[in-house]
Design an enzyme around this catalytic site. Structure first.
Site, mmCIF file in Angstrom:
data_model
loop_
_atom_site.group_PDB
_atom_site.id
_atom_site.type_symbol
_atom_site.label_atom_id
_atom_site.label_comp_id
_atom_site.label_asym_id
_atom_site.label_seq_id
_atom_site.Cartn_x
_atom_site.Cartn_y
_atom_site.Cartn_z
ATOM 1 N N HIS A 19 -7.493 9.316 -2.409
ATOM 2 C CA HIS A 19 -6.932 9.229 -1.037
ATOM 3 C C HIS A 19 -7.929 9.740 0.007
ATOM 4 O O HIS A 19 -7.941 9.294 1.151
ATOM 5 C CB HIS A 19 -5.622 10.016 -0.965
ATOM 6 C CG HIS A 19 -4.708 9.580 0.129
ATOM 7 N ND1 HIS A 19 -3.351 9.522 0.001
ATOM 8 C CD2 HIS A 19 -4.961 9.174 1.405
ATOM 9 C CE1 HIS A 19 -2.816 9.096 1.136
ATOM 10 N NE2 HIS A 19 -3.770 8.890 2.000
ATOM 11 N N ASP A 67 0.849 -1.190 0.000
ATOM 12 C CA ASP A 67 0.000 0.000 0.000
ATOM 13 C C ASP A 67 0.887 1.243 0.000
ATOM 14 O O ASP A 67 1.634 1.482 0.943
ATOM 15 C CB ASP A 67 -0.879 0.002 1.256
ATOM 16 C CG ASP A 67 -1.841 1.175 1.244
ATOM 17 O OD1 ASP A 67 -2.863 1.095 0.534
ATOM 18 O OD2 ASP A 67 -1.555 2.195 1.912
ATOM 19 N N TYR A 74 2.818 9.715 0.353
ATOM 20 C CA TYR A 74 3.813 9.122 1.260
ATOM 21 C C TYR A 74 5.246 9.385 0.784
ATOM 22 O O TYR A 74 6.192 9.169 1.540
ATOM 23 C CB TYR A 74 3.628 7.592 1.413
ATOM 24 C CG TYR A 74 2.273 7.155 1.907
ATOM 25 C CD1 TYR A 74 1.384 8.062 2.502
ATOM 26 C CD2 TYR A 74 1.854 5.833 1.784
ATOM 27 C CE1 TYR A 74 0.133 7.647 2.935
ATOM 28 C CE2 TYR A 74 0.607 5.423 2.235
ATOM 29 C CZ TYR A 74 -0.247 6.341 2.795
ATOM 30 O OH TYR A 74 -1.484 5.930 3.228
HETATM 31 N N1 LIG Z 1 -5.833 6.053 3.432
HETATM 32 C C1 LIG Z 1 -5.389 6.752 4.445
HETATM 33 O O1 LIG Z 1 -5.769 7.919 4.664
HETATM 34 C C2 LIG Z 1 -4.387 6.117 5.368
HETATM 35 C C3 LIG Z 1 -4.126 6.703 6.615
HETATM 36 C C4 LIG Z 1 -3.220 6.068 7.443
HETATM 37 C C5 LIG Z 1 -2.585 4.904 7.025
HETATM 38 N N2 LIG Z 1 -2.836 4.371 5.793
HETATM 39 C C6 LIG Z 1 -2.164 3.133 5.315
HETATM 40 O O2 LIG Z 1 -2.376 2.110 6.283
HETATM 41 C C7 LIG Z 1 -1.126 1.637 6.747
HETATM 42 C C8 LIG Z 1 -1.246 1.198 8.190
HETATM 43 O O3 LIG Z 1 -1.627 2.259 9.035
HETATM 44 P P1 LIG Z 1 -0.618 2.934 10.079
HETATM 45 O O4 LIG Z 1 0.762 2.834 9.533
HETATM 46 O O5 LIG Z 1 -1.114 4.271 10.418
HETATM 47 O O6 LIG Z 1 -0.801 2.090 11.402
HETATM 48 P P2 LIG Z 1 -0.657 0.598 11.925
HETATM 49 O O7 LIG Z 1 -0.374 -0.350 10.838
HETATM 50 O O8 LIG Z 1 -1.793 0.385 12.831
HETATM 51 O O9 LIG Z 1 0.617 0.730 12.886
HETATM 52 C C9 LIG Z 1 1.914 0.940 12.385
HETATM 53 C C10 LIG Z 1 2.815 1.231 13.583
HETATM 54 O O10 LIG Z 1 2.847 0.097 14.453
HETATM 55 C C11 LIG Z 1 4.183 -0.346 14.650
HETATM 56 N N3 LIG Z 1 4.114 -1.810 14.588
HETATM 57 C C12 LIG Z 1 3.950 -2.581 13.488
HETATM 58 N N4 LIG Z 1 3.884 -3.876 13.821
HETATM 59 C C13 LIG Z 1 3.995 -3.946 15.154
HETATM 60 C C14 LIG Z 1 3.975 -5.013 16.072
HETATM 61 N N5 LIG Z 1 3.824 -6.267 15.665
HETATM 62 N N6 LIG Z 1 4.131 -4.708 17.399
HETATM 63 C C15 LIG Z 1 4.278 -3.442 17.812
HETATM 64 N N7 LIG Z 1 4.302 -2.366 16.971
HETATM 65 C C16 LIG Z 1 4.150 -2.626 15.658
HETATM 66 C C17 LIG Z 1 4.986 0.260 13.525
HETATM 67 O O11 LIG Z 1 6.305 0.536 13.931
HETATM 68 P P3 LIG Z 1 7.589 -0.140 13.154
HETATM 69 O O12 LIG Z 1 7.552 0.339 11.754
HETATM 70 O O13 LIG Z 1 8.746 0.392 13.925
HETATM 71 O O14 LIG Z 1 7.408 -1.630 13.290
HETATM 72 C C18 LIG Z 1 4.234 1.561 13.229
HETATM 73 O O15 LIG Z 1 4.671 2.582 14.099
HETATM 74 C C19 LIG Z 1 -0.195 2.823 6.506
HETATM 75 O O16 LIG Z 1 1.170 2.508 6.579
HETATM 76 C C20 LIG Z 1 -0.662 3.273 5.151
HETATM 77 O O17 LIG Z 1 -0.145 2.433 4.131
HETATM 78 C C21 LIG Z 1 -3.745 4.959 4.989
#
Ligand SMILES: NC(=O)c1ccc[n+]([C@@H]2O[C@H](COP(=O)([O-])OP(=O)(O)OC[C@H]3O[C@@H](n4cnc5c(N)ncnc54)[C@H](OP(=O)(O)O)[C@@H]3O)[C@@H](O)[C@H]2O)c1
Length: 320
Positions: free
Chosen positions: A114, A47, A52
Site C-alpha cells: 500500500h 480496487d 479500507y
Molecule cells: N493507494 C493509495 O494510497 C490510494 C489513495 C487514495 C485512493 N486510492 C484508491 O483510488 C480510488 C480513487 O481515489 P479517490 O476515491 O481518493 O478519489 P476520486 O476517484 O478522484 O474521487 C472520488 C470522489 O469523487 C466523487 N465523484 C465520483 N464520481 C463523480 C462524478 N462523476 N462527479 C462528481 N463527483 C464524483 C465521489 O463521491 P460519490 O461517491 O458520492 O460519487 C468521491 O467523493 C480510491 O477509492 C481507492 O480505491 C488509493
C-alpha cells in the site's frame, strides 16, 4: 453486461481491465450498493485494501454474483493492498491471508504494497501507529525485503500479480534490481494537476503501469488530507470548457485523458448514477491538441498532501 473499457496486458502476460472502481471511504452498505451498480454497469475491476475495511463487503457481492451465475471468478479482477503494519517480511503472508479471508476468495488478482513505509503495530491505533511518546512507530524495513516476501505470494498461488503504491522512482528501481518478479503497477496520486510525468517515464522503463488514484481530484477526501487553498480539479475552467464541447461532464474529461495516456484508472463513487457516468468515457476521443492543453495544467500539486510528519521514515517516498 459485457465488460466496460479495454484490457491492458501486464509484462507478465496477464490481461487486466484499464478501468475499475475505487472503494476508499465507502461504508459497508454503500460499498455493496456500489459494487452491485458497478457490476451491472460493466465494471470488472475493483480496487480495495485491508486499510479500507470493506474487503468483506466487496467479496460478499462478488460471490453473490458468481453464485447467481451472472459472472465467473475469472471475469473479475480484484486488487487489495498490504498495510504498513504487515510489511516486515515475516508478516506479509499473514497480511495477505487476512485479506483473502475477508474477500472470501481463493486468490487476489493484484496485491499491492500500500505504501513504502513499514510501521510497528502499537496500541495507539490509527493508520500509522505511534509510540507511547507520540512519535511515529517507524520500522526500518527496506522495500526490497517486503517485496521478496510478496514474491512468495505469487509463487504459492495466493495472488496472480504484485505491485506497489506510493513508491518513488528510486524505490521502484530498487525492487526491480533486487527482485526476481517485477511490479506490474505503481498506484499513485495522478490527475491533471499532478501528472507524474517523471514517475510515469521511470516506471515505463520497466514496463510498470501507473495506476491513478484521485483521478477526479478526490473531492471527498478527509479534511485532514485537505488544504483549502488548493483549486478544485473538477472546477478547472479548461476542463469545464472541454466538457461542454464534448457534451461530457468534467469528470469524464479527466478520466478520458488518463485512459488516453495509457494509465489505469479506478474512480471511486458509491452513487449508482455517477458510477455509470464515470464508465461512459469510451465513446469519445480527446484530440492531441486537447491532450497537450490538459498536460499544461500540471502543477505538481499533491492534493493528498505529502505526509510531512512521516519524513523521518527511512523509506519516506515523497522527498523528490
Ligand atoms: N493507494 C493509495 O494510497 C490510494 C489513495 C487514495 C485512493 N486510492 C484508491 O483510488 C480510488 C480513487 O481515489 P479517490 O476515491 O481518493 O478519489 P476520486 O476517484 O478522484 O474521487 C472520488 C470522489 O469523487 C466523487 N465523484 C465520483 N464520481 C463523480 C462524478 N462523476 N462527479 C462528481 N463527483 C464524483 C465521489 O463521491 P460519490 O461517491 O458520492 O460519487 C468521491 O467523493 C480510491 O477509492 C481507492 O480505491 C488509493
Amino acid at each position: 453486461m459485457a465488460m466496460i473499457g479495454p484490457f491492458i496486458t501486464f509484462y507478465n502476460g496477464i490481461k487486466f481491465p484499464q478501468f475499475g472502481l475505487g472503494t476508499w471511504q465507502s461504508t459497508k452498505e454503500e460499498c455493496k450498493t456500489a459494487v452491485r451498480a458497478a457490476l451491472d454497469a460493466g465494471y470488472r475491476h475493483f480496487d480495495s485494501a485491508f486499510a479500507y475495511g470493506n474487503e468483506a463487503d466487496i467479496g460478499e457481492v462478488i460471490n453473490e454474483y458468481i453464485k447467481a451465475g451472472k459472472i465467473k471468478r475469472e471475469d473479475v479482477f480484484i486488487t487489495s493492498k498490504l498495510w504498513s503494519t504487515f510489511m516486515e517480511p515475516s508478516k506479509v503472508a499473514e497480511g495477505c491471508d487476512i485479506s483473502l479471508k475477508a474477500l472470501g476468495l481463493d486468490y487476489i488478482d493484484l496485491y499491492l504494497a500500500h505504501n513504502s513505509m513499514a510501521f510497528k503495530n502499537t496500541s495507539s491505533g490509527g493508520a500509522f501507529p505511534t509510540n507511547p511518546d507520540g512519535t511515529p512507530a517507524v520500522l526500518d524495513v527496506k522495500v526490497q525485503d517486503t517485496w521478496a516476501a510478496m514474491e512468495k505470494l505469487v509463487k504459492n498461488g495466493k495472488v496472480k500479480s504484485i505491485g506497489v503504491s506510493n513508491y518513488s522512482a528510486e524505490q521502484v528501481d530498487r525492487i526491480v534490481k533486487h527482485g526476481t518478479i517485477k511490479p506490474v503497477t505503481n498506484q499513485v496520486e495522478c490527475h491533471a494537476y499532478m501528472r507524474q510525468e517523471e514517475l510515469f517515464n521511470a516506471c515505463k522503463k520497466h514496463n510498470v503501469y501507473l495506476t491513478s488514484y484521485g483521478s477526479l481530484g478526490s473531492p471527498g477526501r478527509p479534511e485532514s488530507f485537505r488544504d483549502n487553498s488548493h483549486p478544485v480539479l473538477m472546477e478547472e475552467p479548461f476542463i469545464k470548457q472541454l466538457a461542454t464541447k464534448h457534451k461530457k461532464s468534467p469528470g469524464q474529461i479527466l478520466l478520458r485523458e488518463l485512459i488516453q495516456r495509457g494509465i489505469i484508472i479506478i474512480p471511486k463513487s458509491s452513487n449508482p448514477k455517477r458510477i455509470k457516468e464515470n464508465s461512459e468515457i469510451f465513446d469519445f476521443q480527446l484530440s492531441p491538441a486537447e491532450m497537450k492543453q490538459i498536460a499544461d495544467l500540471d502543477k505538481k500539486l499533491r492534493l493528498f498532501g505529502s505526509f510531512d510528519i512521516l519524513k523521518c521514515h527511512p523509506e519516506y517516498p515523497f522527498h523528490a
